[in-house]
Design a protein around this motif. Sequence first.
Motif, PDB file in Angstrom:
ATOM      1  N   ILE A  59       6.567  63.672  46.120  1.00  0.00           N
ATOM      2  CA  ILE A  59       6.975  63.278  47.472  1.00  0.00           C
ATOM      3  C   ILE A  59       8.267  62.492  47.343  1.00  0.00           C
ATOM      4  O   ILE A  59       8.326  61.474  46.643  1.00  0.00           O
ATOM      5  N   THR A  60       9.329  62.979  47.987  1.00  0.00           N
ATOM      6  CA  THR A  60      10.613  62.292  47.977  1.00  0.00           C
ATOM      7  C   THR A  60      10.791  61.582  49.305  1.00  0.00           C
ATOM      8  O   THR A  60      10.743  62.201  50.368  1.00  0.00           O
ATOM      9  N   LEU A  61      10.989  60.260  49.236  1.00  0.00           N
ATOM     10  CA  LEU A  61      11.190  59.426  50.422  1.00  0.00           C
ATOM     11  C   LEU A  61      12.659  59.039  50.484  1.00  0.00           C
ATOM     12  O   LEU A  61      13.237  58.619  49.478  1.00  0.00           O
ATOM     13  N   VAL A  70      10.932  58.715  44.477  1.00  0.00           N
ATOM     14  CA  VAL A  70      10.073  59.873  44.238  1.00  0.00           C
ATOM     15  C   VAL A  70       8.717  59.359  43.788  1.00  0.00           C
ATOM     16  O   VAL A  70       8.628  58.526  42.878  1.00  0.00           O
ATOM     17  N   VAL A  71       7.668  59.842  44.462  1.00  0.00           N
ATOM     18  CA  VAL A  71       6.299  59.412  44.187  1.00  0.00           C
ATOM     19  C   VAL A  71       5.471  60.648  43.873  1.00  0.00           C
ATOM     20  O   VAL A  71       5.622  61.678  44.529  1.00  0.00           O
ATOM     21  N   GLU A  72       4.592  60.538  42.883  1.00  0.00           N
ATOM     22  CA  GLU A  72       3.657  61.622  42.610  1.00  0.00           C
ATOM     23  C   GLU A  72       2.338  61.262  43.271  1.00  0.00           C
ATOM     24  O   GLU A  72       1.804  60.174  43.075  1.00  0.00           O
ATOM     25  N   GLY A  73       1.824  62.171  44.095  1.00  0.00           N
ATOM     26  CA  GLY A  73       0.575  61.921  44.801  1.00  0.00           C
ATOM     27  C   GLY A  73       0.459  62.809  46.026  1.00  0.00           C
ATOM     28  O   GLY A  73       1.046  63.889  46.084  1.00  0.00           O
ATOM     29  N   THR A  74      -0.317  62.319  46.999  1.00  0.00           N
ATOM     30  CA  THR A  74      -0.522  63.063  48.240  1.00  0.00           C
ATOM     31  C   THR A  74      -0.402  62.115  49.425  1.00  0.00           C
ATOM     32  O   THR A  74      -0.688  60.921  49.304  1.00  0.00           O
ATOM     33  N   ASP A  91       1.819  58.084  40.521  1.00  0.00           N
ATOM     34  CA  ASP A  91       2.897  57.491  39.761  1.00  0.00           C
ATOM     35  C   ASP A  91       4.080  57.269  40.693  1.00  0.00           C
ATOM     36  O   ASP A  91       4.381  58.115  41.532  1.00  0.00           O
ATOM     37  N   VAL A  92       4.754  56.145  40.548  1.00  0.00           N
ATOM     38  CA  VAL A  92       5.956  55.861  41.324  1.00  0.00           C
ATOM     39  C   VAL A  92       7.140  55.879  40.371  1.00  0.00           C
ATOM     40  O   VAL A  92       7.157  55.154  39.386  1.00  0.00           O
TER      41      VAL A  92
END
Length: 93
Positions: A59-61, A70-74, A91-92
């Motif tokens: 997920i790119t904010l 960029v965060v890994e997750g849902t 993971d962040v």
Amino acid sequence: MISAVRRTAPDAGMRQAAFGFVFGKEVTVVCLATVYEKNEPDSVILEYVSKIEVNGRLITLTDVMGDTRVVEGTIAMADLTGGKVEINCEDVA
């Protein structure tokens, strides 16, 4: 004639604002969000987020200044009128 209108959220603790731009009779409203880690509600990942892109589990904010995280997750929850997004983070970056 262009007029700009700024409205802040009624909850003083919420850092959300809506900006309306009036072009004649048409109004465009841009809502910004604060993104939190779901399991740690006080953990702010990024504020003033204007764009969220999802590519699989990444997920790119992007905030209004163009800074990205960029965060890994849902995405667990997105309250667009309240300006709040919660992410189940793995993971962040």
